[in-house]
Write a protein that holds these residues in place. Structure first.
Motif, mmCIF file in Angstrom:
data_model
loop_
_atom_site.group_PDB
_atom_site.id
_atom_site.type_symbol
_atom_site.label_atom_id
_atom_site.label_comp_id
_atom_site.label_asym_id
_atom_site.label_seq_id
_atom_site.Cartn_x
_atom_site.Cartn_y
_atom_site.Cartn_z
ATOM 1 N N LEU A 62 0.881 6.790 -7.993
ATOM 2 C CA LEU A 62 0.546 5.461 -7.184
ATOM 3 C C LEU A 62 0.254 5.958 -5.797
ATOM 4 N N THR B 70 -0.284 -1.665 -11.190
ATOM 5 C CA THR B 70 -1.548 -1.995 -10.490
ATOM 6 C C THR B 70 -2.450 -2.316 -11.707
ATOM 7 N N ASP C 191 0.738 -1.091 0.032
ATOM 8 C CA ASP C 191 -0.029 0.087 -0.061
ATOM 9 C C ASP C 191 0.892 1.208 -0.161
ATOM 10 N N GLN D 184 -2.639 4.263 -3.631
ATOM 11 C CA GLN D 184 -2.984 3.137 -3.973
ATOM 12 C C GLN D 184 -2.486 1.969 -3.823
#
Length: 73
Positions: A47, A31, A6, A50
């Motif tokens: 990112l 991703t 994460d 995400q």
């Protein structure tokens, strides 16, 4: 080999970038929609916030990859 991570902050992005640049092998972040070279600092900023997969060569030691991903988190 893949491991989930994460990505929560810009500080974490800088740490991921530094570790990827130090690694003697290629490190990618993936991703559902994009796959980025972890040595590309500009791309990594997309990112933040995400969940991504850290992708490396399958021939690497799982233990070494796990240690790197733990440092990235």
């Amino acid at each position: 080999m893949t491991r989930d991570i994460d990505i929560k902050s810009e500080e974490q992005i800088r740490r991921i970038h530094r570790l990827a640049c130090e690694a003697p092998y290629e490190v990618w972040l993936s991703t559902e929609t994009v796959m980025l070279d972890a040595r590309s600092l500009l791309g990594l900023y997309a990112l933040v916030g995400q969940r991504a997969k850290v992708v490396t060569e399958d021939s690497l030691s799982p233990r070494a990859v796990n240690r790197m991903v733990e440092k990235m988190a």
